[in-house]
Design a protein around this motif. Structure first.
Motif, PDB file in Angstrom:
ATOM      1  N   HIS A   1      25.459   8.150   3.228  1.00 54.36           N
ATOM      2  CA  HIS A   1      25.814   9.582   3.194  1.00 54.36           C
ATOM      3  C   HIS A   1      25.409  10.279   4.480  1.00 54.36           C
ATOM      4  CE1 HIS A   1      21.523  10.678   2.428  1.00 54.36           C
ATOM      5  NE2 HIS A   1      21.503   9.483   1.882  1.00 54.36           N
TER       6      HIS A   1
ATOM      7  N   ASP B   1      17.874   8.901   7.288  1.00 51.79           N
ATOM      8  CA  ASP B   1      18.210   8.925   5.860  1.00 51.79           C
ATOM      9  C   ASP B   1      19.711   9.172   5.703  1.00 51.79           C
ATOM     10  OD1 ASP B   1      18.524   9.410   3.153  1.00 51.79           O
ATOM     11  OD2 ASP B   1      17.100  11.081   3.075  1.00 51.79           O
ATOM     12  N   GLY B   2      20.435   8.185   5.214  1.00 53.09           N
ATOM     13  CA  GLY B   2      21.881   8.324   5.011  1.00 53.09           C
ATOM     14  C   GLY B   2      22.681   8.001   6.256  1.00 53.09           C
TER      15      GLY B   2
ATOM     16  N   GLU C   1      24.762  13.389  -1.550  1.00 56.80           N
ATOM     17  CA  GLU C   1      23.842  12.415  -2.128  1.00 56.80           C
ATOM     18  C   GLU C   1      22.526  13.087  -2.483  1.00 56.80           C
ATOM     19  OE1 GLU C   1      20.570   9.477  -2.268  1.00 56.80           O
ATOM     20  OE2 GLU C   1      20.797  11.145  -0.892  1.00 56.80           O
ATOM     21  N   GLU C   2      22.078  13.978  -1.610  1.00 59.02           N
ATOM     22  CA  GLU C   2      20.711  14.505  -1.723  1.00 59.02           C
ATOM     23  C   GLU C   2      20.527  15.476  -2.889  1.00 59.02           C
ATOM     24  OE1 GLU C   2      18.334  13.304  -0.160  1.00 59.02           O
ATOM     25  OE2 GLU C   2      19.024  12.499   1.744  1.00 59.02           O
TER      26      GLU C   2
ATOM     27  N   HIS D   1      19.770   1.444   4.329  1.00 58.13           N
ATOM     28  CA  HIS D   1      19.073   2.716   4.188  1.00 58.13           C
ATOM     29  C   HIS D   1      17.652   2.546   4.699  1.00 58.13           C
ATOM     30  CE1 HIS D   1      17.984   6.584   2.400  1.00 58.13           C
ATOM     31  NE2 HIS D   1      19.264   6.766   2.187  1.00 58.13           N
TER      32      HIS D   1
ATOM     33  N   HIS E   1      19.799   5.695  -5.147  1.00 58.06           N
ATOM     34  CA  HIS E   1      20.741   5.753  -4.037  1.00 58.06           C
ATOM     35  C   HIS E   1      22.144   5.705  -4.605  1.00 58.06           C
ATOM     36  CE1 HIS E   1      17.820   5.345  -0.805  1.00 58.06           C
ATOM     37  NE2 HIS E   1      17.191   4.445  -1.525  1.00 58.06           N
TER      38      HIS E   1
HETATM   39 ZN   LIG Z   1      19.527   8.778   1.553  1.00 64.30          ZN
END
Ligand SMILES: [Zn+2]
Length: 412
Positions: free
Chosen positions: A75, A86-87, A118-119, A186, A357
């Motif tokens: 993401h 992150d992502g 996603e978050e 990830h 995830h």
């Molecule tokens: Zn993530």
């Protein structure tokens, strides 16, 4: 294929979408849209176009000789003041997969997905886009959500051309793909790989979660006049339970199969320095990869709370908040992931994922595996999030190896 190009893309994305406080790619907002526009520009020279599904997930497909499809993804959205990996790491590594095959007809179809939201950082619902695609999103459970400014999810979606009631159409769109593998790279977001000084980890699956509120009720009383033995102290019952939950997690943890219990919320009443607490409510979040272990941990916690309540002459009540079953990854893909990590780094440590995830949403629908990168100081969701470059390069190379192995595996 080139790990350096992935790192260069990550740095450019961070430079364009961060402030000194970190990444600002909050889903459905202007910086997130900018990030996606920049990404679209990266695909154009490759002759690749983006298809946006009904839930706002972006799909980029390079047709192969076979319709059998290997999906790579993650993401682009971040939490406010988030990290650079992150992502984004999984999406940029996926871009490299497409870049290295563009202009050819690979033996199987390659698809990159950039999941939307996603978050859940703005509206509180994580995995929004991937759960819509997975068919597990109940739109009526999110219809009322608003952000801190009072903007409704429905309006934020509309601003991005998405209709809440149409989001789950993304499931039909996913089902139209002959998906044979989903691979997600990830950052670990925890301290386990660092503690072993390992660059890269093979992820066994995502933890199942049992989340409850536990309410202890005794009697508020004067702190000076009420002898210890005559008190009905709700806080002490909660505190004994919390300590016992730590022991439960320790007892059920095995090497390579750690489990966790967390008391993250404590509400005490009447919250006066001169009063014995009459009511105390705590949260309990329990996570494990093995469903039997998770169930046993939950039973143990119930027993512990009962014992603590009796010992303190208070009552106890449980309120269920949320539950998800463990999502173990595919054994064939785990084997390929281990091979790839071992070839690149010399060893292949295995670990479960505590955080959820997008990959977890794909587990019921296709074979899935994830790979984790070393996380400096175990930090994520903050500007300090980092993977030292030598570890990052090795991990990206291991992931690109995994993709090639998976393509060969799926092509048969
Ligand atoms: Zn993530």
């Amino acid at each position: 294929m080139d790990a350096q190009r992935v790192i260069a893309d990550l740095k450019e994305l961070a430079a364009r979408t961060s402030t000194p406080d970190g990444a600002q790619r909050l889903a459905w907002g202007p910086v997130w849209r900018e990030a996606r526009e920049w990404f679209r520009g990266r695909l154009e020279p490759l002759g690749l176009r983006i298809r946006t599904d009904s839930a706002g997930n972006n799909w980029i497909t390079l047709p192969g000789k076979s319709a059998r499809t290997v999906i790579v993804g993650s993401h682009l959205d971040s939490v406010p003041n988030g990290g650079w990996l992150d992502g984004a790491l999984g999406v940029m590594a996926g871009l490299e997969v497409l870049r290295s095959h563009a202009g050819t007809t690979p033996p199987v179809t390659l698809t990159l997905v950039d999941w939307a939201d996603e978050e859940g950082a703005r509206f509180g619902r994580s995995l929004l886009g991937s759960s819509a695609a997975a068919g597990s999103l109940n739109v009526n459970e999110v219809r009322h959500l608003t952000d801190r400014q009072g903007v409704s999810l429905v309006d934020a979606l509309a601003e991005n051309g998405i209709t809440l009631d149409r989001m789950t159409d993304a499931h039909r769109e996913l089902k139209a793909i002959d998906a044979r593998a989903y691979l997600e790279l990830h950052i670990e977001q925890g301290p386990v790989l660092e503690s072993m000084n390992k660059s890269t980890g093979v992820v066994l699956g995502t933890f199942g979660v049992e989340r409850h509120m536990i309410r202890f009720a005794g009697q508020a009383a004067h702190s000076g006049s009420t002898p210890i033995a005559m008190r009905r102290d709700a806080f002490l019952a909660a505190a004994e339970t919390a300590l016992e939950c730590r022991a439960i997690a320790t007892r059920h943890s095995k090497p390579g199969a750690g489990v966790v219990c967390t008391v993250g919320v404590v509400n005490v009443e009447p919250k006066i320095v001169t009063a014995v607490p009459g009511v105390c409510e705590i949260s309990l979040d329990q996570r494990a990869l093995d469903p039997g272990v998770l169930a046993a941990m939950h039973r143990d916690a119930r027993d512990a709370a009962e014992r603590a309540a009796r010992a303190n002459n208070v009552t106890v009540e449980w309120r269920h908040l949320w539950r998800i079953e463990p999502r173990p990854f595919d054994s064939d893909l785990l084997r390929l992931c281990e091979e790839a990590v071992r070839e690149e780094t010399g060893e292949a440590p295995r670990l479960p994922s505590g955080p959820l995830h997008d990959a977890a949403e794909m587990v019921p629908h296709m074979p899935v595996v994830m790979m984790f990168a070393f996380s400096s100081n175990g930090l994520s969701h903050c500007k300090e999030e980092d993977t030292p470059l030598p570890h990052l390069e090795k991990t990206i190379r291991a992931y690109l190896r995994l993709v090639e192995k998976t393509i060969a595996h799926v092509a048969g």
